[in-house]
Motif scaffolding. Sequence first.
Motif: not given
Length: 305
Positions: A208-234
């Motif tokens: 298993v690998v980590y993916v290190e990425v920098d995202l805009p603060a507003d995107v991170v806010s929505r990510l937290k609001a979703s419970g951080m369960k939303t999968p992202l595509k890599v």
Amino acid sequence: MQYPFTLRSAYAKALLAGLSLAGLSMAASAADDSTASLNNTFQGHTAPIERRAQNFDVPGVIDKILVKEGEAVKAGQLIAQQNTSVDEAQLKAAQLIANSTLEVEAEEAQLKADAIDFERKKQLFAQHSISPSEYDDAEVKVTIDALKVKHAKENREKATYDVAATEAKIHQKQMFARTDGVISEIATHEGELADTQHPAITVVKNDVVYVEVDLPADVVSRLKASGMKTPLKVRYVDEGEKGAWHDATVHFIKPEADPQSNFEHVQLEMPNPEMRSAGLQVTVKLPDNLMAPSQAASARVSASR
């Protein structure tokens, strides 16, 4: 200076044409900026889920390296060791004493014989058949025998501690893999001095690998609001646009944003069944629910084109 009408007219047309082109250029530039702002992909890289740079607990010359770079290992597997011949000899001597009952049995047998002799002399002393000194000698001898039995038992118990201490000493001179993984680097080889400060062998876990990425603060806010369960595509950059997209879930969000860019560091977790190396560049794509409504709509229109 006065220009003929025809020249003035041509100059005006040229000026208007130039202004029109400038306007079109500015509009195109604005459109490009708008498209860039609606971009739903970000660049990142992979990192190993675990990286163990291992060294010995005590300094010493390496006697054996039992693995090779690129070799898969299991946690607890012996991968290197220092010379332990002296320690192993001491271990055998301690085990011999710890496992033997001969000394204790011999002292107990002597105690038993002297105790019988003392009981006989006690009767003789009561009958005034022996002197007080003979009686006292028999009694002291029993006392000394009892102490010898105790000492023999303590020696045996001490030997068990010596066994444990020597085994620990040998263990300190051995290196065991602390995780399942692949040998990434061997920095110190057989016959070389290994110290406690510099790693001798590095083990990397990449299933298993980590993916290190920098995202805009507003995107991170929505990510937290979703419970951080939303999968992202890599997708791996070296696979190009035809490469497969892989699901990655949020593992960690750094609790400090970059005040200059207003970006936040996000660490994703992604399966790596192909055991690709860590440190590769990837593209991270956001799902629609992590983008602003207008951005999501524009991204869908752009994708449909």
